[in-house]
Scaffold this active site. Sequence first.
Site, PDB file in Angstrom:
ATOM      1  N   SER A  34       0.785  -1.231   0.000  1.00  0.00           N
ATOM      2  CA  SER A  34       0.000   0.000   0.000  1.00  0.00           C
ATOM      3  C   SER A  34       0.817   1.281   0.000  1.00  0.00           C
ATOM      4  O   SER A  34       0.311   2.332  -0.358  1.00  0.00           O
ATOM      5  CB  SER A  34      -0.964   0.018   1.183  1.00  0.00           C
ATOM      6  OG  SER A  34      -0.275   0.228   2.389  1.00  0.00           O
ATOM      7  N   LYS A  74       0.493   4.665   6.765  1.00  0.00           N
ATOM      8  CA  LYS A  74      -0.150   5.470   5.722  1.00  0.00           C
ATOM      9  C   LYS A  74       0.433   6.873   5.721  1.00  0.00           C
ATOM     10  O   LYS A  74       1.232   7.247   6.562  1.00  0.00           O
ATOM     11  CB  LYS A  74      -1.672   5.566   5.963  1.00  0.00           C
ATOM     12  CG  LYS A  74      -2.391   4.235   6.002  1.00  0.00           C
ATOM     13  CD  LYS A  74      -2.329   3.509   4.689  1.00  0.00           C
ATOM     14  CE  LYS A  74      -2.982   2.134   4.811  1.00  0.00           C
ATOM     15  NZ  LYS A  74      -2.565   1.204   3.822  1.00  0.00           N
TER      16      LYS A  74
END
Length: 162
Positions: A34, A74
């Site tokens: 990700s 993230k």
Amino acid sequence: MKKYKNVVLFLLIVLVFSLTIRINTLPVLVDGRSMEPTLYDHDFFLSNRNSIKSLKRFDIVVAYSHQLNENTVKRVIGMPFDKMEYRDNKLYINGQYIKEPFLQDSMTNDFTITLKKNQYFLMGDNRLHSTDSRELGPFSLQDISSRDGVIVFPLSHFKNIQ
């Protein structure tokens, strides 16, 4: 007797040093794609626990997801009170276009959200392979445990991440 004092002193120094590192850093093993190309699957990095008080847009953070019941890595895209909009694969914050230089050929579907006090919108750099605030919703400051860091393994990936 002096020999034992030196050994005890050495062990005490090692213990204090180890505790200081453990208290101030969070060891993180990246699981998944990700955050590519910034972080890769199985990258191991040490993240700074003491820097979350000064979060900025585009910081890389480690945050706890209650839905996934695990920590996730993230990037901070939206800050408290931001009106975020993705339109035609471009980010607009409060009506202003914001360039995302860390993205390569990543597609982001159109959406709009207005964040409330203490809400952060977190997304992965590899948008097609990221479970992030688009599905999980905004994160609170209490969910964020560390920011930035240093990749220490594999050595070929060694770098400061900010």
